[in-house]
Enzyme design. Structure first.
Site, PDB file in Angstrom:
ATOM      1  N   LYS A   1      88.954  17.163  30.281  1.00  0.00           N
ATOM      2  CA  LYS A   1      90.194  17.848  30.655  1.00  0.00           C
ATOM      3  C   LYS A   1      91.338  16.856  30.538  1.00  0.00           C
ATOM      4  O   LYS A   1      91.117  15.652  30.672  1.00  0.00           O
ATOM      5  CB  LYS A   1      90.109  18.340  32.111  1.00  0.00           C
ATOM      6  CG  LYS A   1      91.120  19.415  32.461  1.00  0.00           C
ATOM      7  CD  LYS A   1      90.628  20.786  32.052  1.00  0.00           C
ATOM      8  CE  LYS A   1      91.658  21.864  32.228  1.00  0.00           C
ATOM      9  NZ  LYS A   1      91.058  23.203  32.055  1.00  0.00           N
TER      10      LYS A   1
ATOM     11  N   ASP B   1      95.612  25.295  28.709  1.00  0.00           N
ATOM     12  CA  ASP B   1      95.346  25.606  30.119  1.00  0.00           C
ATOM     13  C   ASP B   1      96.721  25.970  30.685  1.00  0.00           C
ATOM     14  O   ASP B   1      97.616  26.340  29.906  1.00  0.00           O
ATOM     15  CB  ASP B   1      94.716  24.402  30.847  1.00  0.00           C
ATOM     16  CG  ASP B   1      94.164  24.772  32.224  1.00  0.00           C
ATOM     17  OD1 ASP B   1      93.053  25.317  32.297  1.00  0.00           O
ATOM     18  OD2 ASP B   1      94.851  24.552  33.250  1.00  0.00           O
TER      19      ASP B   1
END
Ligand code: NDP
Ligand code: 2IT
Length: 444
Positions: free
Chosen positions: A126, A166
Protein backbone atom coordinates in the site's frame (compact mmCIF):
# COMPACT_ATOMS: atom_id res chain seq x y z
CA UNK A 1 1.92 -16.14 27.29
CA UNK A 2 0.63 -17.52 23.99
CA UNK A 3 2.67 -16.88 20.84
CA UNK A 4 -0.11 -14.70 19.42
CA UNK A 5 -0.32 -12.46 22.53
CA UNK A 6 3.47 -12.20 22.65
CA UNK A 7 3.52 -10.97 19.04
CA UNK A 8 0.82 -8.39 19.63
CA UNK A 9 2.82 -6.94 22.57
CA UNK A 10 5.90 -6.89 20.39
CA UNK A 11 4.08 -5.05 17.57
CA UNK A 12 2.80 -2.39 19.99
CA UNK A 13 6.25 -1.93 21.54
CA UNK A 14 8.11 -1.82 18.22
CA UNK A 15 5.67 0.47 16.40
CA UNK A 16 4.90 3.18 18.98
CA UNK A 17 1.91 5.40 18.33
CA UNK A 18 0.78 3.47 15.24
CA UNK A 19 -2.70 2.79 16.56
CA UNK A 20 -4.36 1.93 13.24
CA UNK A 21 -1.65 -0.62 12.56
CA UNK A 22 -2.04 -2.07 16.06
CA UNK A 23 -5.82 -2.34 15.56
CA UNK A 24 -5.49 -4.21 12.25
CA UNK A 25 -2.86 -6.59 13.64
CA UNK A 26 -4.90 -7.32 16.76
CA UNK A 27 -8.01 -8.25 14.82
CA UNK A 28 -6.07 -10.66 12.61
CA UNK A 29 -4.02 -12.19 15.45
CA UNK A 30 -7.08 -12.73 17.63
CA UNK A 31 -8.68 -14.74 14.82
CA UNK A 32 -5.49 -16.66 14.16
CA UNK A 33 -5.28 -17.92 17.76
CA UNK A 34 -7.37 -20.88 16.68
CA UNK A 35 -4.81 -21.85 14.04
CA UNK A 36 -1.59 -20.82 15.76
CA UNK A 37 -2.30 -22.47 19.11
CA UNK A 38 -2.76 -25.79 17.32
CA UNK A 39 0.60 -25.44 15.50
CA UNK A 40 2.52 -23.17 17.87
CA UNK A 41 5.94 -24.87 17.68
CA UNK A 42 5.88 -25.07 13.90
CA UNK A 43 5.32 -21.34 13.51
CA UNK A 44 7.39 -20.21 16.50
CA UNK A 45 10.47 -22.11 15.35
CA UNK A 46 10.69 -19.98 12.20
CA UNK A 47 9.40 -16.73 13.78
CA UNK A 48 6.57 -16.70 11.27
CA UNK A 49 4.45 -14.10 13.06
CA UNK A 50 7.42 -11.80 13.71
CA UNK A 51 8.09 -11.82 9.97
CA UNK A 52 4.43 -11.53 8.98
CA UNK A 53 3.95 -8.37 11.07
CA UNK A 54 7.13 -6.61 9.87
CA UNK A 55 6.94 -5.05 6.38
CA UNK A 56 9.59 -6.34 3.99
CA UNK A 57 10.36 -2.72 3.10
CA UNK A 58 8.99 0.79 3.64
CA UNK A 59 10.00 3.53 1.24
CA UNK A 60 9.32 7.09 2.36
CA UNK A 61 10.28 10.14 0.40
CA UNK A 62 9.91 13.89 -0.16
CA UNK A 63 7.46 15.07 -2.84
CA UNK A 64 8.13 18.69 -3.86
CA UNK A 65 5.81 20.38 -6.38
CA UNK A 66 4.79 23.90 -7.39
CA UNK A 67 1.23 25.16 -6.78
CA UNK A 68 -0.78 27.55 -8.99
CA UNK A 69 0.59 30.56 -7.08
CA UNK A 70 4.15 29.56 -7.87
CA UNK A 71 4.79 28.42 -4.30
CA UNK A 72 6.80 25.27 -3.65
CA UNK A 73 4.82 22.70 -1.65
CA UNK A 74 6.30 19.63 0.02
CA UNK A 75 4.38 16.45 0.85
CA UNK A 76 5.34 13.06 2.24
CA UNK A 77 5.23 10.02 -0.06
CA UNK A 78 5.26 6.35 0.99
CA UNK A 79 5.14 2.81 -0.31
CA UNK A 80 4.82 -0.04 2.17
CA UNK A 81 5.96 -3.30 0.52
CA UNK A 82 4.56 -5.59 3.15
CA UNK A 83 4.68 -9.18 1.94
CA UNK A 84 5.67 -10.79 -1.37
CA UNK A 85 5.29 -14.47 -0.41
CA UNK A 86 2.58 -15.19 -2.99
CA UNK A 87 3.26 -12.58 -5.68
CA UNK A 88 4.47 -9.06 -6.49
CA UNK A 89 3.35 -6.38 -4.03
CA UNK A 90 -0.14 -5.18 -4.99
CA UNK A 91 -2.32 -2.53 -3.45
CA UNK A 92 -3.60 0.99 -3.83
CA UNK A 93 -2.25 4.48 -3.32
CA UNK A 94 -4.20 6.80 -1.00
CA UNK A 95 -3.96 10.59 -1.36
CA UNK A 96 -5.63 12.26 1.61
CA UNK A 97 -4.65 14.90 4.17
CA UNK A 98 -4.54 12.41 7.06
CA UNK A 99 -2.33 9.73 5.46
CA UNK A 100 0.59 8.62 7.61
CA UNK A 101 2.82 5.57 7.97
CA UNK A 102 0.57 3.85 10.51
CA UNK A 103 -2.43 4.11 8.18
CA UNK A 104 -0.51 2.67 5.25
CA UNK A 105 0.89 -0.15 7.40
CA UNK A 106 -2.64 -1.07 8.49
CA UNK A 107 -3.82 -1.01 4.89
CA UNK A 108 -0.78 -2.94 3.63
CA UNK A 109 -1.22 -5.57 6.35
CA UNK A 110 -4.91 -6.06 5.49
CA UNK A 111 -3.98 -6.27 1.82
CA UNK A 112 -1.82 -9.39 2.42
CA UNK A 113 -4.83 -11.44 3.52
CA UNK A 114 -7.28 -9.84 1.09
CA UNK A 115 -5.05 -10.56 -1.88
CA UNK A 116 -4.56 -14.13 -0.68
CA UNK A 117 -8.34 -14.62 -0.51
CA UNK A 118 -8.72 -13.66 -4.18
CA UNK A 119 -6.84 -16.85 -5.12
CA UNK A 120 -4.64 -14.81 -7.48
CA UNK A 121 -0.83 -14.46 -7.24
CA UNK A 122 -0.51 -11.03 -5.60
CA UNK A 123 1.40 -9.98 -2.48
CA UNK A 124 0.45 -7.15 -0.12
CA UNK A 125 1.41 -3.50 -0.39
CA UNK A 126 0.00 0.00 0.00
CA UNK A 127 1.20 3.54 -0.48
CA UNK A 128 0.17 7.12 -0.72
CA UNK A 129 0.69 10.66 0.43
CA UNK A 130 -0.69 13.36 2.71
CA UNK A 131 -1.35 15.36 -0.49
CA UNK A 132 -5.12 15.86 -0.86
CA UNK A 133 -6.41 16.34 -4.44
CA UNK A 134 -9.64 17.93 -3.14
CA UNK A 135 -9.75 21.59 -4.12
CA UNK A 136 -6.60 21.37 -6.29
CA UNK A 137 -6.54 22.26 -10.00
CA UNK A 138 -5.82 19.58 -12.60
CA UNK A 139 -2.41 21.17 -13.18
CA UNK A 140 -1.57 20.99 -9.48
CA UNK A 141 -2.67 17.33 -9.32
CA UNK A 142 -0.48 16.59 -12.36
CA UNK A 143 2.52 18.39 -10.87
CA UNK A 144 2.15 16.41 -7.65
CA UNK A 145 1.62 13.05 -9.42
CA UNK A 146 4.67 13.56 -11.64
CA UNK A 147 6.89 14.41 -8.68
CA UNK A 148 5.50 11.47 -6.66
CA UNK A 149 6.17 9.04 -9.52
CA UNK A 150 9.65 10.44 -10.21
CA UNK A 151 10.71 8.92 -6.88
CA UNK A 152 8.32 5.92 -6.70
CA UNK A 153 9.31 4.60 -10.15
CA UNK A 154 12.63 3.41 -8.74
CA UNK A 155 10.88 0.83 -6.58
CA UNK A 156 7.98 -0.52 -8.67
CA UNK A 157 7.49 -2.54 -11.89
CA UNK A 158 5.06 -4.95 -13.54
CA UNK A 159 6.72 -7.94 -11.80
CA UNK A 160 7.83 -6.08 -8.67
CA UNK A 161 5.10 -3.88 -7.24
CA UNK A 162 1.90 -2.75 -8.97
CA UNK A 163 0.07 0.18 -7.32
CA UNK A 164 -3.53 1.22 -8.07
CA UNK A 165 -6.13 3.68 -6.76
CA UNK A 166 -7.67 4.14 -3.32
CA UNK A 167 -9.15 7.19 -1.58
CA UNK A 168 -8.28 10.31 -3.58
CA UNK A 169 -6.70 8.33 -6.42
CA UNK A 170 -8.86 7.62 -9.46
CA UNK A 171 -8.46 7.55 -13.23
CA UNK A 172 -7.07 11.10 -13.43
CA UNK A 173 -4.26 10.47 -10.93
CA UNK A 174 -3.40 7.02 -12.34
CA UNK A 175 -3.13 8.64 -15.80
CA UNK A 176 -0.69 11.33 -14.66
CA UNK A 177 1.42 8.78 -12.77
CA UNK A 178 1.46 6.29 -15.65
CA UNK A 179 2.56 8.98 -18.10
CA UNK A 180 5.48 9.95 -15.87
CA UNK A 181 6.50 6.30 -15.24
CA UNK A 182 6.58 5.68 -19.00
CA UNK A 183 8.51 8.86 -19.68
CA UNK A 184 11.22 8.08 -17.11
CA UNK A 185 11.62 4.33 -17.63
CA UNK A 186 10.69 4.05 -21.32
CA UNK A 187 8.56 1.01 -20.45
CA UNK A 188 4.98 0.47 -21.59
CA UNK A 189 4.09 -2.14 -19.00
CA UNK A 190 1.33 -3.05 -16.57
CA UNK A 191 2.93 -1.21 -13.66
CA UNK A 192 -0.28 0.43 -12.44
CA UNK A 193 -3.87 -0.83 -12.53
CA UNK A 194 -7.02 1.20 -12.93
CA UNK A 195 -5.63 2.57 -16.18
CA UNK A 196 -7.84 4.18 -18.84
CA UNK A 197 -9.55 1.84 -21.28
CA UNK A 198 -7.60 3.20 -24.28
CA UNK A 199 -4.18 2.58 -22.69
CA UNK A 200 -4.22 -0.82 -21.00
CA UNK A 201 -7.00 -0.57 -18.43
CA UNK A 202 -9.48 -3.39 -17.85
CA UNK A 203 -13.21 -3.16 -18.35
CA UNK A 204 -15.05 -3.51 -15.00
CA UNK A 205 -12.10 -2.24 -12.89
CA UNK A 206 -13.93 1.04 -12.19
CA UNK A 207 -17.02 -0.84 -11.01
CA UNK A 208 -15.21 -3.83 -9.48
CA UNK A 209 -15.01 -3.03 -5.77
CA UNK A 210 -18.64 -1.93 -5.50
CA UNK A 211 -19.98 -4.68 -7.75
CA UNK A 212 -17.87 -7.31 -5.97
CA UNK A 213 -19.16 -6.12 -2.61
CA UNK A 214 -22.75 -6.59 -3.71
CA UNK A 215 -21.96 -9.97 -5.33
CA UNK A 216 -20.60 -11.34 -2.05
CA UNK A 217 -23.48 -9.82 -0.05
CA UNK A 218 -25.90 -11.43 -2.50
CA UNK A 219 -24.15 -14.76 -1.90
CA UNK A 220 -24.53 -14.31 1.88
CA UNK A 221 -28.24 -13.63 1.40
CA UNK A 222 -28.62 -16.57 -0.98
CA UNK A 223 -27.35 -18.93 1.74
CA UNK A 224 -30.21 -17.85 4.01
CA UNK A 225 -32.77 -17.99 1.20
CA UNK A 226 -32.94 -14.24 0.67
CA UNK A 227 -31.92 -11.63 -1.93
CA UNK A 228 -31.41 -7.89 -2.52
CA UNK A 229 -34.78 -7.57 -4.19
CA UNK A 230 -36.98 -5.07 -2.33
CA UNK A 231 -34.41 -4.37 0.41
CA UNK A 232 -33.66 -0.91 1.79
CA UNK A 233 -29.92 -0.20 1.69
CA UNK A 234 -27.77 2.50 3.31
CA UNK A 235 -24.31 3.07 1.83
CA UNK A 236 -21.71 5.41 3.33
CA UNK A 237 -19.28 7.33 1.14
CA UNK A 238 -19.93 8.78 -2.29
CA UNK A 239 -16.71 7.78 -4.01
CA UNK A 240 -15.69 4.96 -6.30
CA UNK A 241 -16.74 2.07 -4.06
CA UNK A 242 -20.02 3.59 -2.84
CA UNK A 243 -21.21 4.65 -6.30
CA UNK A 244 -20.80 1.22 -7.89
CA UNK A 245 -22.13 -0.64 -4.85
CA UNK A 246 -25.21 1.56 -5.23
CA UNK A 247 -25.44 0.81 -8.96
CA UNK A 248 -25.30 -2.97 -8.52
CA UNK A 249 -27.66 -3.00 -5.51
CA UNK A 250 -30.19 -1.03 -7.58
CA UNK A 251 -29.76 -3.42 -10.52
CA UNK A 252 -30.65 -6.27 -8.14
CA UNK A 253 -33.88 -4.55 -7.12
CA UNK A 254 -32.83 -2.85 -3.88
CA UNK A 255 -33.70 0.71 -2.87
CA UNK A 256 -30.61 2.68 -1.77
CA UNK A 257 -31.78 5.58 0.38
CA UNK A 258 -28.60 7.25 1.65
CA UNK A 259 -25.01 8.19 0.78
CA UNK A 260 -22.53 10.54 2.47
CA UNK A 261 -19.20 12.30 2.25
CA UNK A 262 -17.09 13.57 5.11
CA UNK A 263 -19.26 16.69 5.48
CA UNK A 264 -22.68 15.04 5.82
CA UNK A 265 -25.26 12.63 4.40
CA UNK A 266 -28.22 12.67 2.04
CA UNK A 267 -31.46 10.76 2.52
CA UNK A 268 -33.77 10.15 -0.43
CA UNK A 269 -36.81 8.09 0.56
CA UNK A 270 -37.65 7.52 -3.12
CA UNK A 271 -34.25 5.97 -3.81
CA UNK A 272 -30.98 7.65 -4.79
CA UNK A 273 -30.80 8.88 -8.40
CA UNK A 274 -27.32 7.69 -9.23
CA UNK A 275 -26.86 9.67 -12.45
CA UNK A 276 -27.09 12.83 -10.34
CA UNK A 277 -24.51 11.53 -7.84
CA UNK A 278 -22.16 10.51 -10.65
CA UNK A 279 -22.42 13.98 -12.16
CA UNK A 280 -21.65 15.65 -8.80
CA UNK A 281 -18.81 13.33 -7.81
CA UNK A 282 -17.26 11.98 -11.02
CA UNK A 283 -17.72 14.98 -13.33
CA UNK A 284 -17.86 18.10 -11.16
CA UNK A 285 -15.90 16.76 -8.14
CA UNK A 286 -18.46 18.47 -5.88
CA UNK A 287 -19.98 17.77 -2.45
CA UNK A 288 -22.84 15.35 -1.73
CA UNK A 289 -25.02 18.14 -0.32
CA UNK A 290 -25.43 19.42 -3.93
CA UNK A 291 -27.74 16.41 -4.48
CA UNK A 292 -30.62 18.25 -2.80
CA UNK A 293 -30.30 21.12 -5.33
CA UNK A 294 -31.27 18.60 -8.03
CA UNK A 295 -33.68 16.56 -5.87
CA UNK A 296 -35.48 18.98 -3.52
CA UNK A 297 -37.51 16.16 -1.90
CA UNK A 298 -34.29 14.64 -0.57
CA UNK A 299 -32.76 15.78 2.73
CA UNK A 300 -29.17 16.73 3.57
CA UNK A 301 -27.89 16.52 7.14
CA UNK A 302 -24.49 17.92 8.05
CA UNK A 303 -22.17 15.76 10.17
CA UNK A 304 -22.33 12.11 11.18
CA UNK A 305 -25.52 10.07 11.64
CA UNK A 306 -26.00 8.05 8.45
CA UNK A 307 -26.22 4.78 10.44
CA UNK A 308 -29.32 5.99 12.31
CA UNK A 309 -31.33 5.62 9.07
CA UNK A 310 -33.39 2.38 9.20
CA UNK A 311 -32.27 -0.20 6.62
CA UNK A 312 -32.13 -3.94 5.93
CA UNK A 313 -28.57 -3.83 4.57
CA UNK A 314 -25.68 -1.49 5.47
CA UNK A 315 -22.63 -1.15 3.24
CA UNK A 316 -19.95 1.06 4.83
CA UNK A 317 -17.85 2.32 1.87
CA UNK A 318 -16.13 5.47 3.20
CA UNK A 319 -13.15 5.00 5.54
CA UNK A 320 -11.65 3.29 8.59
CA UNK A 321 -13.47 3.41 11.94
CA UNK A 322 -16.45 5.28 10.47
CA UNK A 323 -18.93 2.91 12.18
CA UNK A 324 -18.65 2.64 15.97
CA UNK A 325 -20.48 0.67 18.67
CA UNK A 326 -23.24 3.26 18.95
CA UNK A 327 -23.79 3.09 15.17
CA UNK A 328 -23.83 -0.73 15.29
CA UNK A 329 -26.46 -0.66 18.03
CA UNK A 330 -28.59 1.83 16.06
CA UNK A 331 -28.40 -0.33 12.92
CA UNK A 332 -29.45 -3.50 14.71
CA UNK A 333 -32.17 -1.75 16.73
CA UNK A 334 -33.60 -0.57 13.40
CA UNK A 335 -33.66 -4.11 11.98
CA UNK A 336 -30.49 -4.25 9.88
CA UNK A 337 -29.74 -7.88 8.95
CA UNK A 338 -26.56 -7.65 6.89
CA UNK A 339 -23.42 -5.52 7.01
CA UNK A 340 -20.73 -5.96 4.35
CA UNK A 341 -17.68 -3.69 4.40
CA UNK A 342 -16.73 -1.95 1.15
CA UNK A 343 -14.15 0.19 2.95
CA UNK A 344 -11.08 -1.11 4.75
CA UNK A 345 -11.76 -1.63 8.49
CA UNK A 346 -14.76 0.76 8.58
CA UNK A 347 -16.20 -0.88 11.72
CA UNK A 348 -14.40 -0.31 15.00
CA UNK A 349 -13.43 -3.44 16.92
CA UNK A 350 -16.31 -2.89 19.35
CA UNK A 351 -18.80 -2.54 16.48
CA UNK A 352 -17.46 -5.71 14.81
CA UNK A 353 -17.73 -7.67 18.06
CA UNK A 354 -21.30 -6.43 18.53
CA UNK A 355 -22.30 -7.58 15.03
CA UNK A 356 -20.77 -11.00 15.72
CA UNK A 357 -22.44 -11.25 19.11
CA UNK A 358 -25.82 -10.41 17.57
CA UNK A 359 -25.15 -12.98 14.82
CA UNK A 360 -26.21 -10.79 11.93
CA UNK A 361 -24.62 -11.52 8.55
CA UNK A 362 -21.31 -9.63 8.69
CA UNK A 363 -18.55 -9.75 6.06
CA UNK A 364 -15.28 -7.92 6.86
CA UNK A 365 -13.60 -5.65 4.32
CA UNK A 366 -10.70 -7.90 3.46
CA UNK A 367 -13.18 -10.37 1.97
CA UNK A 368 -16.02 -8.08 0.94
CA UNK A 369 -14.00 -5.44 -0.92
CA UNK A 370 -11.52 -7.83 -2.56
CA UNK A 371 -13.23 -7.49 -5.94
CA UNK A 372 -11.27 -4.32 -6.68
CA UNK A 373 -7.83 -5.80 -6.27
CA UNK A 374 -8.95 -9.06 -7.88
CA UNK A 375 -9.97 -7.16 -11.01
CA UNK A 376 -6.66 -5.30 -10.83
CA UNK A 377 -4.97 -8.69 -10.99
CA UNK A 378 -7.14 -9.50 -14.03
CA UNK A 379 -5.91 -6.23 -15.56
CA UNK A 380 -2.33 -7.42 -14.93
CA UNK A 381 -3.10 -10.71 -16.70
CA UNK A 382 -4.54 -8.90 -19.72
CA UNK A 383 -1.49 -6.58 -19.87
CA UNK A 384 0.86 -9.58 -19.76
CA UNK A 385 -1.08 -11.30 -22.53
CA UNK A 386 -1.37 -8.01 -24.49
CA UNK A 387 -5.11 -8.68 -24.78
CA UNK A 388 -8.33 -7.04 -23.57
CA UNK A 389 -11.20 -9.12 -22.36
CA UNK A 390 -14.88 -8.12 -22.80
CA UNK A 391 -16.97 -6.56 -20.03
CA UNK A 392 -19.03 -9.74 -19.71
CA UNK A 393 -15.92 -11.91 -19.42
CA UNK A 394 -14.30 -9.81 -16.67
CA UNK A 395 -17.60 -9.39 -14.83
CA UNK A 396 -18.19 -13.16 -14.87
CA UNK A 397 -14.69 -13.74 -13.48
CA UNK A 398 -15.28 -11.12 -10.77
CA UNK A 399 -18.55 -12.82 -9.82
CA UNK A 400 -16.82 -16.22 -9.60
CA UNK A 401 -14.01 -14.78 -7.49
CA UNK A 402 -16.46 -13.23 -5.01
CA UNK A 403 -18.54 -16.40 -4.63
CA UNK A 404 -15.25 -18.28 -4.29
CA UNK A 405 -14.19 -15.96 -1.47
CA UNK A 406 -17.51 -16.54 0.29
CA UNK A 407 -16.94 -20.30 0.06
CA UNK A 408 -13.35 -20.09 1.41
CA UNK A 409 -14.33 -17.79 4.26
CA UNK A 410 -17.35 -19.79 5.38
CA UNK A 411 -15.46 -23.08 5.02
CA UNK A 412 -12.52 -21.86 7.14
CA UNK A 413 -14.90 -20.61 9.84
CA UNK A 414 -16.70 -23.97 9.91
CA UNK A 415 -13.41 -25.96 9.96
CA UNK A 416 -12.29 -24.12 13.10
CA UNK A 417 -15.64 -24.51 14.86
CA UNK A 418 -16.85 -20.93 14.46
CA UNK A 419 -19.34 -21.36 11.60
CA UNK A 420 -20.87 -18.06 10.52
CA UNK A 421 -18.01 -15.97 11.96
CA UNK A 422 -16.72 -14.55 8.68
CA UNK A 423 -14.15 -12.35 10.46
CA UNK A 424 -12.34 -15.42 11.73
CA UNK A 425 -12.98 -17.24 8.45
CA UNK A 426 -11.46 -14.45 6.32
CA UNK A 427 -8.41 -14.04 8.51
CA UNK A 428 -7.76 -17.77 8.73
CA UNK A 429 -8.31 -18.53 5.03
CA UNK A 430 -6.18 -15.54 4.00
CA UNK A 431 -3.41 -16.54 6.41
CA UNK A 432 -3.23 -20.23 5.47
CA UNK A 433 -2.03 -19.62 1.92
CA UNK A 434 0.49 -16.93 2.85
CA UNK A 435 1.86 -18.95 5.79
CA UNK A 436 2.29 -22.01 3.60
CA UNK A 437 4.22 -19.97 1.01
CA UNK A 438 6.40 -18.35 3.68
CA UNK A 439 7.18 -21.72 5.28
CA UNK A 440 8.24 -23.12 1.88
CA UNK A 441 10.50 -20.20 0.96
CA UNK A 442 12.83 -20.36 3.96
CA UNK A 443 13.92 -17.56 6.26
CA UNK A 444 13.52 -14.50 4.06
P1 NDP B 1 -12.95 7.76 -2.82
O1 NDP B 1 -11.91 8.76 -2.49
O2 NDP B 1 -13.38 7.58 -4.22
O3 NDP B 1 -14.25 8.04 -1.95
C1 NDP B 1 -14.24 8.04 -0.58
C2 NDP B 1 -15.57 8.58 -0.12
O4 NDP B 1 -15.75 8.36 1.27
C3 NDP B 1 -15.69 10.09 -0.32
O5 NDP B 1 -17.03 10.41 -0.60
C4 NDP B 1 -15.26 10.63 1.03
O6 NDP B 1 -15.74 11.92 1.32
C5 NDP B 1 -15.90 9.62 1.93
N1 NDP B 1 -15.25 9.54 3.24
C6 NDP B 1 -13.97 9.23 3.51
N2 NDP B 1 -13.77 9.18 4.83
C7 NDP B 1 -14.96 9.47 5.40
C8 NDP B 1 -15.41 9.56 6.74
N3 NDP B 1 -14.58 9.34 7.76
N4 NDP B 1 -16.73 9.86 6.96
C9 NDP B 1 -17.56 10.08 5.94
N5 NDP B 1 -17.19 9.99 4.65
C10 NDP B 1 -15.91 9.70 4.39
O7 NDP B 1 -12.40 6.39 -2.22
P2 NDP B 1 -12.85 4.90 -2.55
O8 NDP B 1 -14.30 4.84 -2.81
O9 NDP B 1 -11.90 4.36 -3.54
O10 NDP B 1 -12.50 4.18 -1.17
C11 NDP B 1 -13.44 4.06 -0.12
C12 NDP B 1 -12.99 2.96 0.84
O11 NDP B 1 -12.92 1.72 0.11
C13 NDP B 1 -11.60 3.14 1.45
O12 NDP B 1 -11.61 2.55 2.74
C14 NDP B 1 -10.71 2.33 0.54
O13 NDP B 1 -9.53 1.92 1.18
C15 NDP B 1 -11.62 1.15 0.26
N6 NDP B 1 -11.33 0.35 -0.94
C16 NDP B 1 -11.23 0.94 -2.16
C17 NDP B 1 -10.99 0.16 -3.29
C18 NDP B 1 -10.97 0.73 -4.66
O14 NDP B 1 -10.87 -0.05 -5.61
N7 NDP B 1 -11.09 2.04 -4.84
C19 NDP B 1 -10.78 -1.29 -3.15
C20 NDP B 1 -10.99 -1.81 -1.84
C21 NDP B 1 -11.23 -1.00 -0.78
P3 NDP B 1 -14.83 13.23 1.11
O15 NDP B 1 -14.87 13.51 -0.36
O16 NDP B 1 -15.51 14.24 1.94
O17 NDP B 1 -13.45 12.88 1.61
O1 2IT C 1 -7.86 -1.52 -0.80
C1 2IT C 1 -7.77 -2.03 -1.95
O2 2IT C 1 -7.88 -3.24 -2.12
C2 2IT C 1 -7.58 -1.14 -3.09
N1 2IT C 1 -7.54 0.08 -2.90
C3 2IT C 1 -7.42 -1.70 -4.47
C4 2IT C 1 -6.01 -2.15 -4.70
C5 2IT C 1 -5.67 -2.56 -6.11
O3 2IT C 1 -4.48 -2.88 -6.31
O4 2IT C 1 -6.53 -2.59 -6.99
Amino acid sequence: MSYVDEIYERVVANNPGETLFHQAVKEVLDSLKLVIDANEEKYRSVSLLERLTEPERIISFRVPWVDDNGKVQVNKGYRVQFNSAIGPYKGGLRFRYDVNQSMLKFLGFEQIFKNSLTGLPIGGGKGGSDFDPKGKSDREVMAFCQSFMTELCKYIGADVDVPAGDQGVGGREIGFMYGQYKRITGLYEGVLTGKGLTWGGSLVRTQATGYGLVYIAEEMLKHVGDSFNGKTVVISGAGNVAIYACEKAQQLGAKVVALCDSNGYIYDADGIKLDIVKDIKEVRRGRIKEYVDAVPTAKYTAGKGIWTIPCDIALPCAGQNELDLEDAKALIANGCKLVAEGANMPSTREATDYFLEKKILFMPGKAANAGGVATSALEMSQNSQRLSWSFAEVDAKLHDIMTGIYAKVSDAAARYGVAGNFVAGANIAGFEKVADAMMSQGIV
